[in-house]
Design a protein around this motif. Structure first.
Motif, PDB file in Angstrom:
ATOM      1  N   PRO A  56       0.832  -1.209   0.000  1.00 42.81           N
ATOM      2  CA  PRO A  56       0.000   0.000   0.000  1.00 42.81           C
ATOM      3  C   PRO A  56       0.865   1.258   0.000  1.00 42.81           C
ATOM      4  CG  PRO A  56      -0.823  -1.588   1.607  1.00 42.81           C
ATOM      5  CD  PRO A  56       0.509  -2.094   1.140  1.00 42.81           C
ATOM      6  N   TRP A  59      -2.497   5.135   3.625  1.00 37.95           N
ATOM      7  CA  TRP A  59      -3.461   4.607   4.587  1.00 37.95           C
ATOM      8  C   TRP A  59      -4.843   5.171   4.290  1.00 37.95           C
ATOM      9  CZ3 TRP A  59       1.633   5.045   5.575  1.00 37.95           C
ATOM     10  CH2 TRP A  59       2.251   4.017   6.317  1.00 37.95           C
ATOM     11  N   THR A  61      -7.953   7.347   4.354  1.00 34.97           N
ATOM     12  CA  THR A  61      -8.121   8.722   4.824  1.00 34.97           C
ATOM     13  C   THR A  61      -8.921   8.760   6.121  1.00 34.97           C
ATOM     14  OG1 THR A  61      -8.030   9.576   2.556  1.00 34.97           O
ATOM     15  CG2 THR A  61      -9.047  10.991   4.219  1.00 34.97           C
ATOM     16  N   PHE A  63      -9.100   6.519   8.393  1.00 39.80           N
ATOM     17  CA  PHE A  63      -8.261   6.017   9.488  1.00 39.80           C
ATOM     18  C   PHE A  63      -7.294   7.094   9.962  1.00 39.80           C
ATOM     19  CE2 PHE A  63      -4.074   4.160  10.539  1.00 39.80           C
ATOM     20  CZ  PHE A  63      -4.401   3.493  11.716  1.00 39.80           C
ATOM     21  N   VAL A  64      -6.664   7.795   9.015  1.00 41.06           N
ATOM     22  CA  VAL A  64      -5.728   8.869   9.380  1.00 41.06           C
ATOM     23  C   VAL A  64      -6.454   9.946  10.170  1.00 41.06           C
ATOM     24  CG1 VAL A  64      -4.224  10.676   8.476  1.00 41.06           C
ATOM     25  CG2 VAL A  64      -4.217   8.410   7.422  1.00 41.06           C
ATOM     26  N   ARG A  89      -8.970   0.980   2.160  1.00 38.53           N
ATOM     27  CA  ARG A  89      -8.899   2.171   1.323  1.00 38.53           C
ATOM     28  C   ARG A  89      -9.931   2.067   0.204  1.00 38.53           C
ATOM     29  NH1 ARG A  89      -3.219   1.602  -1.002  1.00 38.53           N
ATOM     30  NH2 ARG A  89      -3.942  -0.556  -1.028  1.00 38.53           N
ATOM     31  N   SER A 105      -5.485  -5.225   5.149  1.00 41.09           N
ATOM     32  CA  SER A 105      -5.758  -3.892   5.689  1.00 41.09           C
ATOM     33  C   SER A 105      -4.459  -3.255   6.168  1.00 41.09           C
ATOM     34  CB  SER A 105      -6.752  -3.977   6.848  1.00 41.09           C
ATOM     35  OG  SER A 105      -6.815  -2.739   7.527  1.00 41.09           O
ATOM     36  N   VAL A 106      -4.089  -2.128   5.570  1.00 39.65           N
ATOM     37  CA  VAL A 106      -2.853  -1.450   5.943  1.00 39.65           C
ATOM     38  C   VAL A 106      -2.958  -0.796   7.310  1.00 39.65           C
ATOM     39  CG1 VAL A 106      -3.478   0.711   4.813  1.00 39.65           C
ATOM     40  CG2 VAL A 106      -1.061   0.120   5.085  1.00 39.65           C
ATOM     41  N   SER A 107      -4.180  -0.600   7.797  1.00 37.84           N
ATOM     42  CA  SER A 107      -4.360   0.039   9.092  1.00 37.84           C
ATOM     43  C   SER A 107      -4.560  -0.952  10.233  1.00 37.84           C
ATOM     44  CB  SER A 107      -5.546   1.011   9.048  1.00 37.84           C
ATOM     45  OG  SER A 107      -6.724   0.349   8.629  1.00 37.84           O
ATOM     46  N   GLY A 112       0.895  -3.107   7.494  1.00 42.54           N
ATOM     47  CA  GLY A 112       1.130  -1.717   7.881  1.00 42.54           C
ATOM     48  C   GLY A 112       2.585  -1.427   8.160  1.00 42.54           C
ATOM     49  N   ALA A 115       4.241  -0.956   4.911  1.00 44.09           N
ATOM     50  CA  ALA A 115       3.885   0.348   4.348  1.00 44.09           C
ATOM     51  C   ALA A 115       4.724   1.462   4.949  1.00 44.09           C
ATOM     52  CB  ALA A 115       2.394   0.623   4.553  1.00 44.09           C
ATOM     53  N   GLU A 232      -4.161   7.824  -0.674  1.00 44.65           N
ATOM     54  CA  GLU A 232      -4.216   6.442  -0.201  1.00 44.65           C
ATOM     55  C   GLU A 232      -3.456   5.469  -1.088  1.00 44.65           C
ATOM     56  OE1 GLU A 232      -8.685   6.529   1.833  1.00 44.65           O
ATOM     57  OE2 GLU A 232      -8.358   5.471  -0.065  1.00 44.65           O
TER      58      GLU A 232
END
Length: 259
Positions: A56, A59, A61, A63-64, A89, A105-107, A112, A115, A232
């Motif tokens: 990825p 992340w 948006t 989540f950020v 994303r 899921s990158v979050s 993560g 990433a 993202e």
């Protein structure tokens, strides 16, 4: 024209890299290796016209925004009715709908950490004046997802990763079917290495997709997703059918300045 591929890992020793040279009558895999530090990755991107990265590029948006709000006190935070916008994303949701495979899921998953390494490499490129467009529409890099590409092509996309005898058997079939599906791609005698190392094989798929992006053969981000894609990242999806004829090689694209 040259395309690169990076199967990124938090461990440089497990990071796969590949390079494909494109010509009017086909393409040839000229380099594939396992093991690359950040300096190696920057050099690979600099040598290629476009590099596909299996990681990825950003992340979600939502989540950020959620994390920043929590950092700032979190007074207005409530448990969301759906955690999907925090976990996936826009491009992840699109791939699920379009292809039927779900990116990590990158979050919320271990990708993560990978990433974070990717973000540091992208930062180095930007500081050096290299164009980085996370939508993949221009610039030096494009986000790729080998499992989605392989499924779109009708090739084995599950159970080929790992050191088990079953995984090796699936990789052997994948390589055979890839050669049959893309007869204009010369794997350059690197088949045994790709058979031994799934990370190297993924890097080859990333480089192939990156080349198809340069030829205008991959789907761009839909207009209503471009804004999210800019921050993202956006996964490039290749065409379902790869022609028996190689794509025409376009002129090299500018690498410096603003996209």
């Amino acid at each position: 024209m040259r395309s690169g591929g990076i199967d990124l890992s938090t461990d440089p020793r497990k990071t796969g890299v590949a390079t494909i040279d494109w010509h009017a009558d086909g393409a040839r895999l000229t380099h594939v290796a396992l093991g690359a530090d950040d300096d190696d990755l920057v050099a690979l991107v600099d040598r290629a016209d476009r590099t596909g990265v299996d990681c990825p590029l950003g992340w979600p948006t939502a989540f950020v925004d959620y994390v920043v709000a929590h950092r700032d006190g979190g007074l207005d935070l409530d448990v969301p009715l759906s955690r999907a916008p925090l976990l996936l994303r826009a491009t992840d949701r699109y791939v699920v709908e379009r292809v039927g495979v779900r990116p990590l899921s990158v979050s919320a998953e271990r990708i993560g950490a990978t990433a974070m390494r990717c973000a540091a490499v992208l930062s180095r490129l930007v500081r050096a004046g290299t164009v980085v467009d996370r939508t993949g529409g221009s610039g030096a890099v494009v986000e790729t997802y080998p499992a989605a590409a392989l499924k779109i092509w009708g090739l084995p996309y599950r159970t080929y990763k790992g050191s088990s005898a079953e995984a090796r058997t699936v990789r052997a079939r994948l390589l055979e079917e890839l050669a049959a599906s893309v007869p204009w791609l010369d794997l350059g005698g690197h088949e045994p290495f790709c058979l031994d190392h799934d990370d190297a094989l993924d890097a080859v798929v990333c480089a192939l997709v990156a080349g198809l992006v340069l030829h205008g053969r991959c789907e761009p981000a839909p207009p209503d997703a471009v804004q999210d894609a800019r921050t993202e990242g956006w996964i490039a999806l290749p065409p379902a059918g790869l022609s028996d004829d190689p794509p025409l090689v376009p002129p090299a694209r500018p690498r410096q300045g603003s996209p």
